[in-house]
Scaffold this motif. Sequence first.
Motif, PDB file in Angstrom:
ATOM      1  N   GLN A  47       0.832  -1.210   0.000  1.00  0.00           N
ATOM      2  CA  GLN A  47       0.000   0.000   0.000  1.00  0.00           C
ATOM      3  C   GLN A  47       0.861   1.252   0.000  1.00  0.00           C
ATOM      4  O   GLN A  47       0.550   2.236  -0.676  1.00  0.00           O
ATOM      5  N   GLU A  48       1.978   1.223   0.763  1.00  0.00           N
ATOM      6  CA  GLU A  48       2.884   2.374   0.784  1.00  0.00           C
ATOM      7  C   GLU A  48       3.469   2.620  -0.602  1.00  0.00           C
ATOM      8  O   GLU A  48       3.583   3.764  -1.047  1.00  0.00           O
ATOM      9  N   GLU A  49       3.845   1.543  -1.309  1.00  0.00           N
ATOM     10  CA  GLU A  49       4.386   1.686  -2.662  1.00  0.00           C
ATOM     11  C   GLU A  49       3.327   2.252  -3.604  1.00  0.00           C
ATOM     12  O   GLU A  49       3.610   3.116  -4.439  1.00  0.00           O
ATOM     13  N   LYS A  50       2.097   1.783  -3.453  1.00  0.00           N
ATOM     14  CA  LYS A  50       1.006   2.262  -4.301  1.00  0.00           C
ATOM     15  C   LYS A  50       0.752   3.747  -4.075  1.00  0.00           C
ATOM     16  O   LYS A  50       0.597   4.525  -5.030  1.00  0.00           O
ATOM     17  N   VAL A  51       0.743   4.174  -2.813  1.00  0.00           N
ATOM     18  CA  VAL A  51       0.504   5.583  -2.477  1.00  0.00           C
ATOM     19  C   VAL A  51       1.645   6.454  -3.005  1.00  0.00           C
ATOM     20  O   VAL A  51       1.415   7.550  -3.528  1.00  0.00           O
ATOM     21  N   ALA A  52       2.875   5.973  -2.886  1.00  0.00           N
ATOM     22  CA  ALA A  52       4.018   6.737  -3.395  1.00  0.00           C
ATOM     23  C   ALA A  52       3.892   6.944  -4.902  1.00  0.00           C
ATOM     24  O   ALA A  52       4.143   8.044  -5.416  1.00  0.00           O
ATOM     25  N   GLY A  53       3.486   5.905  -5.606  1.00  0.00           N
ATOM     26  CA  GLY A  53       3.286   6.032  -7.051  1.00  0.00           C
ATOM     27  C   GLY A  53       2.176   7.002  -7.389  1.00  0.00           C
ATOM     28  O   GLY A  53       2.284   7.790  -8.333  1.00  0.00           O
ATOM     29  N   MET A  54       1.102   6.957  -6.605  1.00  0.00           N
ATOM     30  CA  MET A  54      -0.013   7.866  -6.845  1.00  0.00           C
ATOM     31  C   MET A  54       0.387   9.306  -6.565  1.00  0.00           C
ATOM     32  O   MET A  54      -0.062  10.234  -7.253  1.00  0.00           O
ATOM     33  N   ARG A  55       1.244   9.525  -5.564  1.00  0.00           N
ATOM     34  CA  ARG A  55       1.709  10.886  -5.271  1.00  0.00           C
ATOM     35  C   ARG A  55       2.541  11.432  -6.425  1.00  0.00           C
ATOM     36  O   ARG A  55       2.427  12.616  -6.783  1.00  0.00           O
ATOM     37  N   LYS A  56       3.392  10.582  -6.998  1.00  0.00           N
ATOM     38  CA  LYS A  56       4.189  11.009  -8.153  1.00  0.00           C
ATOM     39  C   LYS A  56       3.278  11.377  -9.317  1.00  0.00           C
ATOM     40  O   LYS A  56       3.488  12.382  -9.999  1.00  0.00           O
ATOM     41  N   GLU A  57       2.272  10.552  -9.541  1.00  0.00           N
ATOM     42  CA  GLU A  57       1.321  10.817 -10.620  1.00  0.00           C
ATOM     43  C   GLU A  57       0.563  12.117 -10.361  1.00  0.00           C
ATOM     44  O   GLU A  57       0.355  12.915 -11.273  1.00  0.00           O
ATOM     45  N   LEU A  58       0.153  12.340  -9.119  1.00  0.00           N
ATOM     46  CA  LEU A  58      -0.555  13.570  -8.765  1.00  0.00           C
ATOM     47  C   LEU A  58       0.330  14.788  -8.996  1.00  0.00           C
ATOM     48  O   LEU A  58      -0.126  15.802  -9.548  1.00  0.00           O
ATOM     49  N   ALA A  59       1.588  14.705  -8.616  1.00  0.00           N
ATOM     50  CA  ALA A  59       2.504  15.827  -8.812  1.00  0.00           C
ATOM     51  C   ALA A  59       2.654  16.133 -10.304  1.00  0.00           C
ATOM     52  O   ALA A  59       2.657  17.306 -10.715  1.00  0.00           O
ATOM     53  N   ARG A  60       2.727  15.100 -11.119  1.00  0.00           N
ATOM     54  CA  ARG A  60       2.848  15.291 -12.563  1.00  0.00           C
ATOM     55  C   ARG A  60       1.584  15.951 -13.118  1.00  0.00           C
ATOM     56  O   ARG A  60       1.660  16.882 -13.930  1.00  0.00           O
ATOM     57  N   GLU A  61       0.429  15.496 -12.660  1.00  0.00           N
ATOM     58  CA  GLU A  61      -0.834  16.075 -13.125  1.00  0.00           C
ATOM     59  C   GLU A  61      -0.978  17.525 -12.675  1.00  0.00           C
ATOM     60  O   GLU A  61      -1.502  18.361 -13.416  1.00  0.00           O
ATOM     61  N   GLU A  62      -0.521  17.838 -11.465  1.00  0.00           N
ATOM     62  CA  GLU A  62      -0.598  19.220 -10.973  1.00  0.00           C
ATOM     63  C   GLU A  62       0.302  20.137 -11.794  1.00  0.00           C
ATOM     64  O   GLU A  62      -0.059  21.284 -12.077  1.00  0.00           O
ATOM     65  N   ARG A  63       1.483  19.658 -12.180  1.00  0.00           N
ATOM     66  CA  ARG A  63       2.357  20.464 -13.044  1.00  0.00           C
ATOM     67  C   ARG A  63       1.683  20.723 -14.390  1.00  0.00           C
ATOM     68  O   ARG A  63       1.727  21.840 -14.919  1.00  0.00           O
ATOM     69  N   GLU A  64       1.047  19.693 -14.944  1.00  0.00           N
ATOM     70  CA  GLU A  64       0.350  19.849 -16.215  1.00  0.00           C
ATOM     71  C   GLU A  64      -0.791  20.848 -16.081  1.00  0.00           C
ATOM     72  O   GLU A  64      -0.992  21.695 -16.960  1.00  0.00           O
ATOM     73  N   LEU A  65      -1.524  20.796 -14.991  1.00  0.00           N
ATOM     74  CA  LEU A  65      -2.611  21.747 -14.745  1.00  0.00           C
ATOM     75  C   LEU A  65      -2.073  23.168 -14.644  1.00  0.00           C
ATOM     76  O   LEU A  65      -2.658  24.107 -15.191  1.00  0.00           O
ATOM     77  N   GLY A  66      -0.952  23.339 -13.962  1.00  0.00           N
ATOM     78  CA  GLY A  66      -0.339  24.662 -13.843  1.00  0.00           C
ATOM     79  C   GLY A  66       0.022  25.242 -15.201  1.00  0.00           C
ATOM     80  O   GLY A  66      -0.205  26.431 -15.471  1.00  0.00           O
ATOM     81  N   LYS A  67       0.561  24.401 -16.069  1.00  0.00           N
ATOM     82  CA  LYS A  67       0.916  24.859 -17.414  1.00  0.00           C
ATOM     83  C   LYS A  67      -0.323  25.288 -18.191  1.00  0.00           C
ATOM     84  O   LYS A  67      -0.323  26.303 -18.881  1.00  0.00           O
ATOM     85  N   LEU A  68      -1.383  24.483 -18.065  1.00  0.00           N
ATOM     86  CA  LEU A  68      -2.613  24.823 -18.783  1.00  0.00           C
ATOM     87  C   LEU A  68      -3.247  26.096 -18.236  1.00  0.00           C
ATOM     88  O   LEU A  68      -3.794  26.907 -19.000  1.00  0.00           O
ATOM     89  N   GLN A  69      -3.178  26.303 -16.934  1.00  0.00           N
ATOM     90  CA  GLN A  69      -3.728  27.530 -16.353  1.00  0.00           C
ATOM     91  C   GLN A  69      -2.945  28.749 -16.804  1.00  0.00           C
ATOM     92  O   GLN A  69      -3.522  29.815 -17.045  1.00  0.00           O
ATOM     93  N   GLN A  70      -1.623  28.620 -16.933  1.00  0.00           N
ATOM     94  CA  GLN A  70      -0.819  29.730 -17.444  1.00  0.00           C
ATOM     95  C   GLN A  70      -1.191  30.035 -18.885  1.00  0.00           C
ATOM     96  O   GLN A  70      -1.302  31.196 -19.289  1.00  0.00           O
ATOM     97  N   ALA A  71      -1.413  29.002 -19.681  1.00  0.00           N
ATOM     98  CA  ALA A  71      -1.810  29.201 -21.073  1.00  0.00           C
ATOM     99  C   ALA A  71      -3.178  29.873 -21.135  1.00  0.00           C
ATOM    100  O   ALA A  71      -3.429  30.733 -21.990  1.00  0.00           O
ATOM    101  N   LYS A  72      -4.074  29.507 -20.223  1.00  0.00           N
ATOM    102  CA  LYS A  72      -5.400  30.114 -20.171  1.00  0.00           C
ATOM    103  C   LYS A  72      -5.298  31.609 -19.874  1.00  0.00           C
ATOM    104  O   LYS A  72      -5.980  32.430 -20.492  1.00  0.00           O
TER     105      LYS A  72
END
Length: 78
Positions: A47-72
Amino acid sequence: MTAQKPTLAATPATTPPAPSTSTSTSGRKAWIKKTPVEIVLEQIGKQEEKVAGMRKELAREERELGKLQQAKKVLEAQ
């Protein structure tokens, strides 16, 4: 679509080897029963490994959202 295992048409059909009654000749390790504590600790580790992977994925998605908001902002400023 589902993934399919490649088939080997050129390989002749063979019979599988007969099961061995001795564990020393089969090449497999003897099964060792786990205690309930070991099972829970293993589940916690997974479960700890799964959560760590999900956190990495969330961080990547948040960076992508930030880029899109800047473009907006740039598009709305025009």
